[in-house]
Design a protein around this motif. Sequence first.
Motif, mmCIF file in Angstrom:
data_model
loop_
_atom_site.group_PDB
_atom_site.id
_atom_site.type_symbol
_atom_site.label_atom_id
_atom_site.label_comp_id
_atom_site.label_asym_id
_atom_site.label_seq_id
_atom_site.Cartn_x
_atom_site.Cartn_y
_atom_site.Cartn_z
ATOM 1 N N TYR A 29 0.838 -1.204 0.000
ATOM 2 C CA TYR A 29 0.000 0.000 0.000
ATOM 3 C C TYR A 29 0.870 1.250 0.000
ATOM 4 C CZ TYR A 29 -2.883 3.736 1.908
ATOM 5 O OH TYR A 29 -3.505 4.941 2.120
ATOM 6 N N ALA A 30 1.907 1.278 0.843
ATOM 7 C CA ALA A 30 2.763 2.460 0.977
ATOM 8 C C ALA A 30 3.530 2.749 -0.302
ATOM 9 C CB ALA A 30 3.729 2.282 2.149
ATOM 10 N N ALA A 31 4.005 1.680 -0.966
ATOM 11 C CA ALA A 31 4.834 1.856 -2.170
ATOM 12 C C ALA A 31 4.013 1.889 -3.449
ATOM 13 C CB ALA A 31 5.861 0.732 -2.254
ATOM 14 N N GLY A 32 2.862 1.230 -3.440
ATOM 15 C CA GLY A 32 2.101 1.115 -4.676
ATOM 16 C C GLY A 32 0.950 2.077 -4.816
ATOM 17 N N PHE A 33 0.418 2.571 -3.695
ATOM 18 C CA PHE A 33 -0.746 3.440 -3.773
ATOM 19 C C PHE A 33 -0.520 4.797 -3.127
ATOM 20 C CE2 PHE A 33 -4.678 5.106 -1.900
ATOM 21 C CZ PHE A 33 -5.405 5.325 -3.054
ATOM 22 N N GLU A 34 -0.240 4.817 -1.828
ATOM 23 C CA GLU A 34 -0.232 6.108 -1.133
ATOM 24 C C GLU A 34 0.828 7.065 -1.664
ATOM 25 O OE1 GLU A 34 0.244 7.900 3.358
ATOM 26 O OE2 GLU A 34 -1.061 6.170 3.049
ATOM 27 N N VAL A 35 1.986 6.550 -2.051
ATOM 28 C CA VAL A 35 3.057 7.419 -2.532
ATOM 29 C C VAL A 35 2.660 8.160 -3.810
ATOM 30 C CG1 VAL A 35 4.258 5.760 -4.023
ATOM 31 C CG2 VAL A 35 5.569 7.485 -2.767
ATOM 32 N N ARG A 36 1.626 7.685 -4.495
ATOM 33 C CA ARG A 36 1.121 8.338 -5.706
ATOM 34 C C ARG A 36 -0.271 8.938 -5.497
ATOM 35 N NH1 ARG A 36 3.513 3.579 -6.969
ATOM 36 N NH2 ARG A 36 5.367 3.660 -8.326
ATOM 37 N N SER A 37 -0.732 8.972 -4.264
ATOM 38 C CA SER A 37 -2.071 9.479 -3.959
ATOM 39 C C SER A 37 -1.979 10.964 -3.599
ATOM 40 C CB SER A 37 -2.679 8.679 -2.788
ATOM 41 O OG SER A 37 -3.975 9.127 -2.486
ATOM 42 N N PHE A 38 -1.813 11.787 -4.621
ATOM 43 C CA PHE A 38 -1.522 13.202 -4.411
ATOM 44 C C PHE A 38 -2.755 13.955 -3.903
ATOM 45 C CE2 PHE A 38 1.304 11.672 -7.784
ATOM 46 C CZ PHE A 38 2.532 11.905 -7.178
ATOM 47 N N ARG A 39 -2.519 14.860 -2.947
ATOM 48 C CA ARG A 39 -3.604 15.612 -2.330
ATOM 49 C C ARG A 39 -3.293 17.103 -2.340
ATOM 50 N NH1 ARG A 39 -5.754 11.609 1.205
ATOM 51 N NH2 ARG A 39 -5.381 9.613 0.153
ATOM 52 N N LEU A 40 -4.336 17.904 -2.230
ATOM 53 C CA LEU A 40 -4.183 19.342 -2.062
ATOM 54 C C LEU A 40 -4.683 19.707 -0.669
ATOM 55 C CD1 LEU A 40 -3.488 22.132 -3.368
ATOM 56 C CD2 LEU A 40 -5.943 22.321 -3.856
ATOM 57 N N ARG A 41 -3.790 20.261 0.124
ATOM 58 C CA ARG A 41 -4.179 20.755 1.442
ATOM 59 C C ARG A 41 -4.611 22.220 1.291
ATOM 60 N NH1 ARG A 41 -2.574 19.444 6.723
ATOM 61 N NH2 ARG A 41 -0.998 17.976 5.951
ATOM 62 N N ARG A 42 -5.691 22.593 1.952
ATOM 63 C CA ARG A 42 -6.167 23.975 1.934
ATOM 64 C C ARG A 42 -6.100 24.548 3.344
ATOM 65 N NH1 ARG A 42 -9.163 25.326 -2.822
ATOM 66 N NH2 ARG A 42 -9.436 23.519 -4.204
ATOM 67 N N VAL A 43 -5.478 25.718 3.476
ATOM 68 C CA VAL A 43 -5.251 26.330 4.772
ATOM 69 C C VAL A 43 -5.567 27.817 4.678
ATOM 70 C CG1 VAL A 43 -3.524 26.858 6.544
ATOM 71 C CG2 VAL A 43 -3.454 24.665 5.367
#
Length: 308
Positions: free
Chosen positions: A21-35
């Motif tokens: 999961y860490a190497a195959g999915f989450e590392v490419r699960s890009f997010r935008l943080r809004r602050v």
Amino acid sequence: MRARYGVPLTLTAVGAAGLAYAAGFEVRSFRLRRVTVPVLPRGMRPLRVLQVSDIHMVSGQCKKQRWLQSLAGLRPDFVINTGDNLSDTEGVPETLDALGPLMEFPGAYVFGSNDYYGPKLRNPARYLIERAQGRHGLNGNAPAVGVVHNPWEELRDAFDAAGWVGLSNSRGRLKLEGIEIALTGLDDPHIKRDRYAEVAGGPESGADLSLAVVHAPYLRSLDSFTADGYPLILAGHTHGGQLCIPFYGALVTNCDIDTDRVKGLSTHTAAGHTSFLHVSAGCGTNRYTPVRFACPPEATLLTLTARD
């Protein structure tokens, strides 16, 4: 037989699933943080600042390139790049391709250690050991030897040509339709390239807003910026801890800041002053540790509003 081997096999399976999961999915699960950060003078219109950090580009990372390009659709007022763009000596063209649409906007940048030097393979457990010993970067460690030199000059020249302001131990300004932003930056404290004496003196008079920028949020830099009265400091470097424990958080920060402030918006106090601090978890990883867990890759859109 089942009782003897069942638990180890279960733990092995869980560990393998977590690694996948860490190497195959989450590392490419890009997010935008809004602050939202209340730092502007009263009566001033809100400003939208896009912070990108720790891209650590490696040739062939097409999804990361497309995601970075798509951020131009946010139409920020300006962009701040807080360093560590590279993790590959051949990665400059792809980094510039990924950032190309963002370079159409006003912007500024500082560099991190991986812009200057290629990463080295190291045991991740050393981060825990160094934290326990109070050793971070070159602060107490032996100087780096035998390192690969990245073509950071090509990156600098392209940023400068696009009109982005270099802030490595220097000051600069951005003009945005009648609004003037004063910026003060440091070169990377992680490799002792910061020279605060060269930029000391605090916010500039005549600017509508003054911001501080540094790659690695070492306490000496945060103390100096805060004591001088900067309302907001932007940093990266930490990767948000990169490998975190769900419902607990980061184990390491790779510098001397505490794990409670390893990413996101917080505050810093020094010499009777308090500044907002935003640390980006970044959108990449060292090429030798291409995993993230409970810490997705990110960029941040900061909306600066009037002070309360």
